[in-house]
Design a protein around this motif. Sequence first.
Motif, mmCIF file in Angstrom:
data_model
loop_
_atom_site.group_PDB
_atom_site.id
_atom_site.type_symbol
_atom_site.label_atom_id
_atom_site.label_comp_id
_atom_site.label_asym_id
_atom_site.label_seq_id
_atom_site.Cartn_x
_atom_site.Cartn_y
_atom_site.Cartn_z
ATOM 1 N N MET A 190 1.777 4.961 -8.683
ATOM 2 C CA MET A 190 2.599 6.076 -9.139
ATOM 3 C C MET A 190 1.758 6.975 -10.040
ATOM 4 N N GLU A 191 1.642 8.249 -9.652
ATOM 5 C CA GLU A 191 0.799 9.167 -10.428
ATOM 6 C C GLU A 191 1.357 10.577 -10.356
ATOM 7 N N GLY A 192 1.475 11.226 -11.520
ATOM 8 C CA GLY A 192 1.827 12.635 -11.582
ATOM 9 C C GLY A 192 3.259 12.965 -11.235
ATOM 10 N N ASN A 193 4.155 11.969 -11.185
ATOM 11 C CA ASN A 193 5.556 12.238 -10.857
ATOM 12 C C ASN A 193 6.316 12.733 -12.084
ATOM 13 N N ASP A 194 7.288 13.597 -11.865
ATOM 14 C CA ASP A 194 8.177 14.058 -12.919
ATOM 15 C C ASP A 194 9.493 13.304 -12.750
ATOM 16 N N TYR A 223 0.836 -1.205 0.000
ATOM 17 C CA TYR A 223 0.000 0.000 0.000
ATOM 18 C C TYR A 223 0.869 1.251 0.000
ATOM 19 N N ILE A 224 1.465 1.494 -1.162
ATOM 20 C CA ILE A 224 2.435 2.575 -1.339
ATOM 21 C C ILE A 224 1.903 3.573 -2.360
ATOM 22 N N ASN A 225 1.965 4.855 -2.029
ATOM 23 C CA ASN A 225 1.626 5.924 -2.960
ATOM 24 C C ASN A 225 2.856 6.772 -3.243
ATOM 25 N N LEU A 226 3.161 6.975 -4.533
ATOM 26 C CA LEU A 226 4.162 7.946 -4.977
ATOM 27 C C LEU A 226 3.427 8.933 -5.874
ATOM 28 N N VAL A 227 3.175 10.131 -5.363
ATOM 29 C CA VAL A 227 2.273 11.048 -6.058
ATOM 30 C C VAL A 227 2.911 12.434 -6.184
ATOM 31 N N LYS A 228 3.030 12.909 -7.418
ATOM 32 C CA LYS A 228 3.417 14.276 -7.733
ATOM 33 C C LYS A 228 4.731 14.692 -7.070
ATOM 34 N N ASN A 229 5.748 13.875 -7.288
ATOM 35 C CA ASN A 229 7.093 14.165 -6.826
ATOM 36 C C ASN A 229 7.986 14.521 -8.016
ATOM 37 N N PHE A 230 9.087 15.202 -7.739
ATOM 38 C CA PHE A 230 10.038 15.607 -8.777
ATOM 39 C C PHE A 230 11.380 14.947 -8.496
ATOM 40 N N PHE A 231 11.924 14.226 -9.490
ATOM 41 C CA PHE A 231 13.202 13.521 -9.366
ATOM 42 C C PHE A 231 14.151 14.006 -10.460
ATOM 43 N N ASN A 280 9.009 2.197 -13.913
ATOM 44 C CA ASN A 280 7.959 3.214 -14.036
ATOM 45 C C ASN A 280 6.552 2.663 -13.847
ATOM 46 N N THR A 281 6.400 1.355 -13.754
ATOM 47 C CA THR A 281 5.063 0.775 -13.665
ATOM 48 C C THR A 281 4.587 0.744 -12.227
ATOM 49 N N GLY A 282 3.278 0.795 -12.058
ATOM 50 C CA GLY A 282 2.709 0.757 -10.727
ATOM 51 C C GLY A 282 1.284 0.256 -10.750
ATOM 52 N N ASN A 283 0.722 0.139 -9.573
ATOM 53 C CA ASN A 283 -0.654 -0.294 -9.423
ATOM 54 C C ASN A 283 -1.592 0.804 -9.919
ATOM 55 N N SER A 284 -2.766 0.426 -10.402
ATOM 56 C CA SER A 284 -3.703 1.404 -10.944
ATOM 57 C C SER A 284 -4.592 2.028 -9.879
ATOM 58 N N THR A 285 -4.521 1.541 -8.647
ATOM 59 C CA THR A 285 -5.394 2.022 -7.580
ATOM 60 C C THR A 285 -4.575 2.655 -6.467
ATOM 61 N N GLU A 286 -4.915 3.887 -6.123
ATOM 62 C CA GLU A 286 -4.218 4.579 -5.046
ATOM 63 C C GLU A 286 -4.568 3.959 -3.704
#
Length: 288
Positions: free
Chosen positions: A180-184, A143-151, A192-198
Amino acid sequence: LRFDGDWAALDASTSSQNSGLFAIDGQDSAGRVHSIVFDHLTILRATDAGADMWGDINNVTIQWCLIANSLHPITISFSDSTQSRDNISIHHNVFSGNSERNPQVRGTVTNFDFRNNIVHEWAMFPFGYGIRFLDRNGVYPTYINLVKNFFRSTNFPQNAVIQGQNPGDAPDPFPGNIYMEGNDLPPENVDNTGNSTEAPVPLSNQVTEFEVDQLGTMMLPHVGTHYRTAEEDAIFAAIAALLPAPSGTDTDGDGMNDDVDTDDDNDGTPDVSDAFPLDASEDTDTDG
């Protein structure tokens, strides 16, 4: 508060690789360590711990902190699966010039939310990475969220986000359900792949969220201690030069786009109550 350790990136032989600056240790506590917030800290030159979470821990937040020029700043883990780390929120922080572990999330970790962070210039040695998720004795974080981060990093840009020991190692999809959603991310990044459900975040635990192109105006000026050193100013200036320019309409020029600003014309009347939300000179319809 400012914490300053003894690790020297260019001469690691002068610093202990195992001494920690500070950490949360729930291994030997009488009960579970819980309900801790790190807010507006500046953490520099940590060796093996610059805010580690080890053992039985619940409900920890790291927010609006600068964590920079360190070897292994944050490991969230334990030696086996008997103790877990749950409900960890890391948001609106800057990680810069750290070799790796920004953070490293390993083993029995559940409900990990990483949102609106900047991870910049990792890998001070022949290997390093931004953030990494991996198993401990076959047990994966979940249950991991990576949302709207900049790398961004000139070193090993393919290692911005690692799912497994090395890029491409972990099963696809990652067993821990990473959203993973909205990350730069750098275009070279491999995983780069992730689950479709937050993973659900309770309403009481949700934080103010910005688009990545707003981090330079809405977040960067407010990170870390309020009185910055010249070294810290240089870190923020380097990052500001890399961040994308804000897009969209910002009527009042406050750095917050109208689609998220609750007072678009900055006249003191919220848009929901303002008959003229884009005109600061009036807020009431007097002629019908």
